[in-house]
Design an enzyme around this catalytic site. Structure first.
Site, PDB file in Angstrom:
ATOM      1  N   HIS A  31       6.571   8.304  13.235  1.00 57.67           N
ATOM      2  CA  HIS A  31       6.060   8.028  11.883  1.00 57.67           C
ATOM      3  C   HIS A  31       6.381   9.210  10.975  1.00 57.67           C
ATOM      4  O   HIS A  31       5.751  10.266  11.037  1.00 57.67           O
ATOM      5  CB  HIS A  31       4.549   7.786  11.897  1.00 57.67           C
ATOM      6  CG  HIS A  31       4.014   7.369  10.550  1.00 57.67           C
ATOM      7  ND1 HIS A  31       3.827   6.048  10.193  1.00 57.67           N
ATOM      8  CD2 HIS A  31       3.656   8.090   9.465  1.00 57.67           C
ATOM      9  CE1 HIS A  31       3.354   5.981   8.952  1.00 57.67           C
ATOM     10  NE2 HIS A  31       3.246   7.215   8.492  1.00 57.67           N
ATOM     11  N   THR A  77       5.537   4.259   0.116  1.00 57.74           N
ATOM     12  CA  THR A  77       5.220   3.397  -1.031  1.00 57.74           C
ATOM     13  C   THR A  77       5.804   3.926  -2.344  1.00 57.74           C
ATOM     14  O   THR A  77       5.997   3.137  -3.271  1.00 57.74           O
ATOM     15  CB  THR A  77       3.704   3.239  -1.193  1.00 57.74           C
ATOM     16  OG1 THR A  77       3.117   4.539  -1.367  1.00 57.74           O
ATOM     17  CG2 THR A  77       3.081   2.545   0.003  1.00 57.74           C
ATOM     18  N   ARG A 130      -5.296   2.443  -2.868  1.00 58.88           N
ATOM     19  CA  ARG A 130      -4.822   3.524  -3.744  1.00 58.88           C
ATOM     20  C   ARG A 130      -3.289   3.659  -3.702  1.00 58.88           C
ATOM     21  O   ARG A 130      -2.702   4.380  -4.498  1.00 58.88           O
ATOM     22  CB  ARG A 130      -5.510   4.851  -3.386  1.00 58.88           C
ATOM     23  CG  ARG A 130      -5.035   5.444  -2.111  1.00 58.88           C
ATOM     24  CD  ARG A 130      -5.761   6.707  -1.693  1.00 58.88           C
ATOM     25  NE  ARG A 130      -5.664   6.838  -0.253  1.00 58.88           N
ATOM     26  CZ  ARG A 130      -4.611   7.293   0.396  1.00 58.88           C
ATOM     27  NH1 ARG A 130      -3.554   7.693  -0.268  1.00 58.88           N
ATOM     28  NH2 ARG A 130      -4.589   7.350   1.706  1.00 58.88           N
ATOM     29  N   HIS A 185      -2.225   5.158  12.105  1.00 64.14           N
ATOM     30  CA  HIS A 185      -3.302   6.152  12.113  1.00 64.14           C
ATOM     31  C   HIS A 185      -4.643   5.581  12.577  1.00 64.14           C
ATOM     32  O   HIS A 185      -5.692   5.829  11.959  1.00 64.14           O
ATOM     33  CB  HIS A 185      -3.438   6.791  10.731  1.00 64.14           C
ATOM     34  CG  HIS A 185      -2.122   7.057  10.031  1.00 64.14           C
ATOM     35  ND1 HIS A 185      -0.974   7.387  10.724  1.00 64.14           N
ATOM     36  CD2 HIS A 185      -1.760   7.006   8.723  1.00 64.14           C
ATOM     37  CE1 HIS A 185       0.029   7.542   9.864  1.00 64.14           C
ATOM     38  NE2 HIS A 185      -0.418   7.311   8.648  1.00 64.14           N
ATOM     39  N   ASP A 265       4.093  12.287  10.504  1.00 60.81           N
ATOM     40  CA  ASP A 265       3.799  11.858   9.133  1.00 60.81           C
ATOM     41  C   ASP A 265       4.423  12.788   8.086  1.00 60.81           C
ATOM     42  O   ASP A 265       4.060  12.766   6.914  1.00 60.81           O
ATOM     43  CB  ASP A 265       2.300  11.708   8.856  1.00 60.81           C
ATOM     44  CG  ASP A 265       2.039  10.966   7.543  1.00 60.81           C
ATOM     45  OD1 ASP A 265       2.840  10.079   7.201  1.00 60.81           O
ATOM     46  OD2 ASP A 265       1.055  11.294   6.849  1.00 60.81           O
TER      47      ASP A 265
END
Ligand code: 0GY
Length: 314
Positions: A31, A77, A130, A185, A265
Site C-alpha cells: 500500500h 484520491t 473527507r 487499514h 502508505d
C-alpha cells in the site's frame, strides 16, 4: 502546472532510517502511492487535498532503502479517476509494481484492458467522506461486476463507525459477485476503544464470516493516539512505536494469517500531526507478526498470491 499544497501539509520524511527489522526476501509494500509530479500528472479538479509531489523514482528509492522487492501502488484520491501517474509508475517498475485503480462507470472495456496490461489488479472504492464525493452503490456494483471478469479484486476504505451502514453493500460485493475484498487499514478502528469492544468485534466478524475479505494491517501512524514514541525499557509490546495499535493489528494477523497485507502508505497523505520515519514503520512489523512464518505470509506469500498469482508458490 503549479499547485499550491493544502495549508498545513507535511511532506514525506526525507532520509528515513534503515530499519532494524530485515524484511524477508521478496517482500511487497502493498500500500503506497505516487503524487504527480503535478507538472507532469496534474491533480484532479475534484480533489479534496493538494499534496506535495512524490514521484515514482522516490518511491522506488524508498523500496530499495527499506529492503522491499515490490510495490502495490494504490491510486490516491488527489488524482481522482485519472490513473496516469499510477500507471506510469507501474510501467517504469521493471515488473516490480502492480496497481489498484479508481475507475468510473463510463470506462470502456479497452481502457480496463489497458490498465490490466499495465499491471492493475484491483479497483478502490473509497467511503471516507473527507476524501471523496459520494458514488451511488449501483455504480460501484456495476464496476465490481466488470472488473471481477478480469480477475481483479475490490479494495475498500472506510471508517469503523461506518461499517454497520456499509455491511450490506460489502456483503453484496463479496457474496453475490464472489469478489475478493481488501480492507484498507483494518477499517480504521478507534484504537482508544478496547480491542475486545463492540467496534472491533464487528470488524473481526466481518472477516470471520466472509472468507474472501482481507485486511491491510497498515497505517499505525494514522490510527495511533500514543504516537511514535516508545516507552524505553518497557515490555516487548510497549517498546513499539504506535504501541496502542499493536493489539489490534496483531489480533488480525494471528486470526487471519493468510488474508493480511502490509504497506508503508508512503507518502502518507493528510497526516497533519507528524510524518513517520518509514524505517520506524518497518520496525513495527515484528510487533504485529511475531514469528518468521507470520512475517513471510504477511510480506511475501499473501501479496504475491493476490498481485502476482502467476509467480506465487502459495
Ligand atoms: C491512505 C489514506 C488516506 C488518503 C488516501 O487516496 C487517498 O487520498 O488514501 C487518508 O487521508 O486517510 O491510505 O493513503
Amino acid at each position: 502546472m503549479n499547485f499550491e499544497k493544502t495549508p498545513g501539509w507535511i511532506d514525506w520524511y526525507a532520509g528515513p532510517g534503515r530499519p532494524k527489522f530485515q524484511v524477508p526476501a521478496g517482500s511487497v509494500d502493498a500500500h503506497c502511492h505516487v503524487f504527480g509530479p503535478g507538472d507532469e500528472f496534474p491533480f484532479a479538479p475534484e480533489r479534496k487535498y493538494t499534496p506535495c509531489d512524490a514521484s515514482k523514482a522516490q518511491l522506488f528509492a524508498l523500496r530499495d532503502h527499506l529492503g522491499f522487492a515490490r510495490n502495490v501502488v494504490v491510486q490516491a484520491t488527489c488524482h481522482g479517476a485519472d490513473n496516469r501517474a499510477m500507471v506510469d509508475a507501474l510501467l517504469h517498475a521493471d515488473g516490480k509494481a502492480r496497481g489498484v485503480a479508481t475507475v468510473k462507470r463510463g470506462i470502456s472495456d479497452a481502457e480496463l484492458l489497458a490498465l490490466h496490461t499495465a499491471g492493475v489488479r484491483g479497483v478502490r472504492f473509497n467511503f471516507v467522506k473527507r476524501l471523496v464525493d459520494f458514488t451511488p452503490k449501483d455504480e460501484l456494483l456495476e464496476i465490481a461486476g466488470r472488473i471481477h471478469q478480469l480477475g481483479w479484486h475490490v479494495v475498500i476504505y472506510f471508517e469503523a463507525v461506518d461499517l454497520p451502514e456499509l455491511w450490506d453493500f460489502f456483503t453484496a460485493v463479496h457474496d453475490d459477485l464472489a469478489t475478493t475484498v481488501v480492507v484498507d487499514h483494518m477499517g480504521r478502528p478507534d484504537v482508544s476503544l478496547p480491542v475486545d469492544g463492540p467496534q472491533f468485534a464487528l470488524f473481526e466478524r466481518f472477516m470471520r464470516e466472509h472468507s474472501n475479505v482481507w485486511s491491510k494491517v497498515s497505517c499505525p501512524e494514522r490510527l495511533s493516539v500514543t504516537g511514535p514514541k516508545a516507552i524505553p525499557g518497557a515490555t516487548r509490546g510497549e517498546q513499539a512505536a504506535y504501541r496502542d495499535v499493536v493489539p489490534f493489528a496483531r489480533r488480525i494477523v494471528e486470526q487471519f494469517p493468510d488474508r493480511v497485507l502490509w504497506g508503508t502508505d508512503w507518502p502518507h497523505p493528510n497526516l497533519l500531526d507528524h510524518m513517520p520515519d518509514d524505517g520506524l514503520l518497518v520496525d513495527f512489523i515484528p510487533h504485529i507478526a511475531t514469528t518468521a512464518e507470520l512475517q513471510h505470509k504477511l510480506l511475501v506469500d499473501n501479496p504475491m498470491r493476490l498481485y502476482w498469482p502467476e509467480e506465487s508458490k502459495g
